[in-house]
Design a protein around this motif. Structure first.
Motif, PDB file in Angstrom:
ATOM      1  N   LEU A 330      -8.550 -23.022  33.321  1.00  0.00           N
ATOM      2  CA  LEU A 330      -8.396 -23.252  31.891  1.00  0.00           C
ATOM      3  C   LEU A 330      -8.634 -24.719  31.569  1.00  0.00           C
ATOM      4  O   LEU A 330      -8.177 -25.602  32.291  1.00  0.00           O
ATOM      5  CB  LEU A 330      -6.994 -22.825  31.441  1.00  0.00           C
ATOM      6  CG  LEU A 330      -6.703 -21.313  31.499  1.00  0.00           C
ATOM      7  CD1 LEU A 330      -5.266 -21.061  31.069  1.00  0.00           C
ATOM      8  CD2 LEU A 330      -7.662 -20.537  30.614  1.00  0.00           C
ATOM      9  N   GLN A 335      -5.472 -26.239  26.733  1.00  0.00           N
ATOM     10  CA  GLN A 335      -4.189 -25.672  27.135  1.00  0.00           C
ATOM     11  C   GLN A 335      -2.995 -26.392  26.513  1.00  0.00           C
ATOM     12  O   GLN A 335      -1.872 -25.905  26.601  1.00  0.00           O
ATOM     13  CB  GLN A 335      -4.057 -25.717  28.665  1.00  0.00           C
ATOM     14  CG  GLN A 335      -4.760 -24.582  29.388  1.00  0.00           C
ATOM     15  CD  GLN A 335      -4.067 -23.267  29.119  1.00  0.00           C
ATOM     16  OE1 GLN A 335      -4.468 -22.522  28.225  1.00  0.00           O
ATOM     17  NE2 GLN A 335      -3.026 -22.970  29.876  1.00  0.00           N
ATOM     18  N   GLU A 664      -3.062 -17.680  23.167  1.00  0.00           N
ATOM     19  CA  GLU A 664      -3.544 -17.658  24.533  1.00  0.00           C
ATOM     20  C   GLU A 664      -4.829 -16.860  24.653  1.00  0.00           C
ATOM     21  O   GLU A 664      -5.714 -17.190  25.419  1.00  0.00           O
ATOM     22  CB  GLU A 664      -2.469 -17.083  25.459  1.00  0.00           C
ATOM     23  CG  GLU A 664      -1.284 -18.023  25.656  1.00  0.00           C
ATOM     24  CD  GLU A 664      -0.223 -17.397  26.514  1.00  0.00           C
ATOM     25  OE1 GLU A 664      -0.322 -16.183  26.764  1.00  0.00           O
ATOM     26  OE2 GLU A 664       0.709 -18.105  26.932  1.00  0.00           O
TER      27      GLU A 664
END
Length: 863
Positions: A330, A335, A664
């Motif tokens: 990621l 993030q 997410e």
């Protein structure tokens, strides 16, 4: 015929023949049969004509039977090779060689961290020198090679891997396979592990053994330096990226090499077989100071004269791409919002900080530094190299005072390989890691488990007010890539940067002005639920909306998402750390400042114990820009309103579990911003078998092995070329003598050495006693009278004699090594003889004289 009264063939001799007669070796005429000349045109076979001529005889024995013994005694002192030199002086020269090779081993400083590498590498040099001194003067070449190889195969596993116990054999074999390539991919300075020391130890062992063997077995002045020079050149190539000056060490190497040359050159008289001669005291007294002065002048001159500084030196590491494991990862910057909205917050790790000044100079920990921008994403495009406990550093130089900061991390729930760190990392203990030297990012070779930990030591710049006032944008290779902006930048952003930063007096004030502009909560309100993104489009949307709001007008351009003062325009100017850090980095670059975006965690005072211990959770995730300033390194700035009071956390009341899940889902999984995985076992990407890496290194090994293979293949070619030249060059006498030298070379290959100190008949007798030479003994017996006639007879041999001598030479060579009934053993002996390079090596000076004591002319020394 009485040998006291007359000598065959000494009548009316021409000058050359008379000289040859005067130098007559008594042992060659000890047998009348030796003087029987073969029939030639115009002369019947039988003894040569005798002409009375007194011969000076030794005074001691009077009987003719004792003459051969006296003659043999007179010839014996001309033994060739290093055996004629005093043993003590040879070992003194061997000790100088060991000292020279120890200095070559010291060249690895800067490549390896600290001085721990000196013990194994110095031990390899010392043991190789001792073993070579004990065996080289007594064994044959093939036996010496076997001893050298066997010695290293015993030394390397015990010295480099002995502490690993039962795992030592497998570690040794793995290092043989991958250690060579690891030297070109490890981060510098490297820890002196067995895997990395294996290749240098082999190089130093082989070079030391070869150099000592050449000292003991030859009289060539410069030849023993060849292995040391080759080892030093290869070492300098491997350590080119060590960034440590080798000037002083090179001066010491030069001085030691010149001392060795002086010691060997001063023994020229002894090499000629003159008893009692040796290195004269005057030569050493005058030569040693001159050697020291020459080395000192060369070293000092290289330091002060405008010579090449070595910056453009070839570095093989630049042409070797380390293997990496490209696993999906990621984007750290994307993030940040995901972690901020995690509800409830998740504990990540505990950080314990200490400092040399008593006051912590940091308020955040960094896990990634993203300096490469393509208009859409920020990433770290540098290569991660496996590193030891001492971490490589390739960022901008820090010249202001620094504080030593210690960081002790205990992992609680960590799902990534990137590790928290601070400032400029110097050392790390407790984990196997890889490092991106340019950005300073540190990554574990595997995801840490709960309860794991590590200890980091870093340096943090602590500039004063005057340092900040005088600060300028850093320039140089370390920051050139952090200034560039890709195409697509809106002109309005450059104009905005000029307006915000243009009126400030100093570079640091310009950056503070931009920081204040972006942190203004009225212009850019903080919103953890703001639309994510850090591209040109996201930054332009944010800045246009903020500028429009501040001017009280509506967004008229297409860069906004709404019009007037509606909700769309208000939403566009809201953002959080991701947008604010990206906006600062882009606008600062338009003014020539090198920037990057750091991702990490704020140290929240509310979660600390006041003693330097902090419990870090996902709610402390953050991003901020850093600017490279000359002498200060990477300096962090805070363009985000982090809840108004320093380290207090921003509000995240609107974050819900459902929203978090949806957010997410919106975060893209991208190709890793960093690629930290380096398989220490040598496997390739994706957990494969490392085929690509192995085949690449096999290609290097095959290329390196080609050189010695070609040299070995050229040995029989050069022997054949020299044989043709000997056969065709010179008078019949010269060609017959050359035929005998050719036979002597071939006999040496089959075990009969020292023929230059023997008469032809003695050579025949010794050949008949050796299994490899006995099949050719009858041809030697026919050749011996021809050689004796050419050397000592009154008449000059004819062309038929020369052709006969070379015919017998060909027959002798054809039969040497033939051992009927021994199968492959006989063929193996002949193959080893064909590849034996000893006859091609420079001869000792005593061997360059004929058995009669006179120097050979240019044709006689045909090589």
């Amino acid at each position: 015929m009485s040998r006291e009264t007359q000598v065959p063939g000494a009548g009316a001799l021409p000058g050359g023949a008379a000289g040859r007669q005067r130098d007559l070796a008594l042992a060659d005429i000890s047998d009348a049969a030796t003087l029987l000349a073969p029939p030639t045109a115009g002369r019947p076979p039988g003894p040569l004509p005798a002409v009375p001529m007194p011969i000076p005889m030794p005074a001691a024995p009077s009987s003719s039977a004792s003459v051969p013994a006296a003659a043999a005694t007179a010839v014996a002192p001309t033994a060739v090779g290093s055996k004629a030199r005093p043993l003590g002086r040879r070992f003194t020269q061997a000790a100088v060689v060991v000292l020279l090779m120890a200095q070559v081993a010291a060249t690895y400083r800067g490549f390896f961290a600290g001085t721990a590498f000196l013990a194994p590498l110095g031990g390899a040099v010392l043991l190789a020198g001792v073993l070579a001194a004990a065996t080289s003067a007594r064994l044959k070449i093939d036996a010496i090679v076997a001893v050298a190889a066997g010695g290293w195969l015993l030394f390397a596993p015990l010295a480099l891997f002995g502490a690993r116990g039962g795992a030592a054999p497998s570690a040794f074999t793995d290092a043989l396979r991958d250690g060579w390539a690891d030297l070109l991919t490890v981060g510098l300075p490297a820890d002196p592990t067995g895997e990395l020391l294996l290749a240098p130890s082999l190089l130093l062992w082989a070079a030391t053994f070869a150099a000592v063997a050449l000292v003991l077995r030859t009289q060539a002045v410069l030849l023993p330096l060849l292995p040391a020079v080759l080892a030093e050149v290869l070492t300098l190539i491997v350590t080119a990226a060590g960034e440590r000056s080798q000037l002083l060490l090179t001066g010491c190497l030069t001085c030691t090499a010149l001392v060795l040359v002086l010691l060997r050159a001063s023994q020229s008289g002894e090499a000629d077989g003159q008893e009692g001669s040796g290195p004269s005291a005057s030569v050493l007294v005058l030569g040693l100071p001159l050697v020291a002065a020459a080395a000192a002048v060369a070293t000092v001159g290289a330091a002060v004269l405008p010579l090449a500084d070595g910056d453009g030196r070839f570095d093989p590491r630049e042409h070797r791409t380390p293997p990496v494991e490209a696993t999906p990862l990621l984007d750290p910057l994307a993030q940040v919002q995901v972690e901020l909205r995690t509800n409830p917050p998740r504990s990540l790790f505990t950080a314990r900080l200490s400092t040399s000044t008593g006051r912590l100079p940091v308020d955040r920990l960094r896990i990634a530094a993203l300096g490469d921008f393509d208009g859409a994403t920020w990433r770290d495009a540098g290569l991660f190299l496996r590193a030891g406990s001492t971490l490589p550093q390739d960022g901008p130089a820090v010249t202001v005072p620094t504080a030593q900061v210690g960081l002790d991390v205990s992992i609680e729930a960590w799902d990534r390989t990137l590790l928290p760190q601070v400032g400029v990392p110097v050392t790390l203990h407790g984990r196997e890691i890889s490092v991106q030297a340019e950005s300073g990012a540190v990554a574990a070779t595997s995801v840490p488990r709960d309860g794991d930990g590590y200890q980091l030591r870093a340096e943090v710049a602590t500039p004063g007010a005057e340092d900040l006032r005088l600060a300028r944008a850093a320039i140089g290779p370390a920051t050139d890539g952090a200034v560039a902006l890709p195409p697509g930048l809106a002109p309005e952003l450059t104009q905005l940067a000029d307006e915000v930063m243009g009126t400030a007096a100093t570079s640091y004030d310009k950056l503070l002005a931009l920081e204040r502009y972006l942190r203004d909560p009225q212009r850019f309100p903080y919103d953890g639920d703001a639309r994510p993104g850090h591209s040109y489009g996201a930054v332009t949307r944010l800045l246009d909306a903020g500028r429009t709001a501040a001017s009280g007008t509506t967004a008229a351009s297409g860069t906004g998402t709404g019009s007037g003062s509606g909700p769309g325009s208000d939403a566009d100017r809201r953002g959080y750390a991701e947008q604010h850090a990206a906006a600062f980095a882009i606008l600062a670059r338009t003014q020539g400042f090198p920037t990057r975006i750091a991702v990490g965690y704020l140290l929240d005072e509310q979660s600390g114990d006041g003693q330097g211990t902090f419990h870090v959770t996902t709610r402390q995730a953050h991003a901020w820009p850093e600017v490279a300033l000359d002498g200060l390194g990477w300096v962090p700035f805070e363009p985000t309103d982090v809840s108004r009071l320093g380290l207090a956390l921003p509000p995240v009341d609107r974050a819900t579990g459902a929203d978090t899940g949806q957010q997410e889902q919106s975060v893209d999984v991208v190709t890793p911003v960093v690629v930290p995985q380096l398989d220490p076992a040598g496997t390739g990407a994706g957990g494969g078998t490392g085929t690509g890496r192995s085949w690449t290194w096999l290609g290097y090994a095959a290329a390196a092995a080609t050189v010695p293979v070609l040299l070995v293949a050229l040995v029989p070619v050069e022997k054949r070329r020299r044989r043709r030249r000997r056969r065709r060059t010179g008078t019949p006498t010269t060609r017959i003598e050359a035929a005998w030298r050719e036979v002597g070379d071939r006999l040496a290959e089959h075990g009969l050495t020292g023929t230059a100190a023997l008469t032809p008949r003695q050579v025949c007798g010794h050949a008949g006693a050796l299994p490899g030479c006995a099949p050719a003994a009858h041809h030697l017996e026919a050749l011996a009278p021809l050689v004796t006639m050419a050397l000592f007879a009154a008449a000059e041999p004819g062309e038929d004699d020369a052709r006969q001598a070379w015919h017998l030479t060909d027959l002798t060579i054809n039969d040497l090594g033939r051992r009927p009934g021994h199968g492959w053993h006989g063929h193996g002996a002949r193959a080893r003889a064909a590849l034996d390079p000893r006859p091609l090596l420079p001869r000792s000076r005593s061997d360059s004289r004929s058995r009669s004591g006179r120097p050979r002319d240019v044709h006689e020394v045909t090589r």
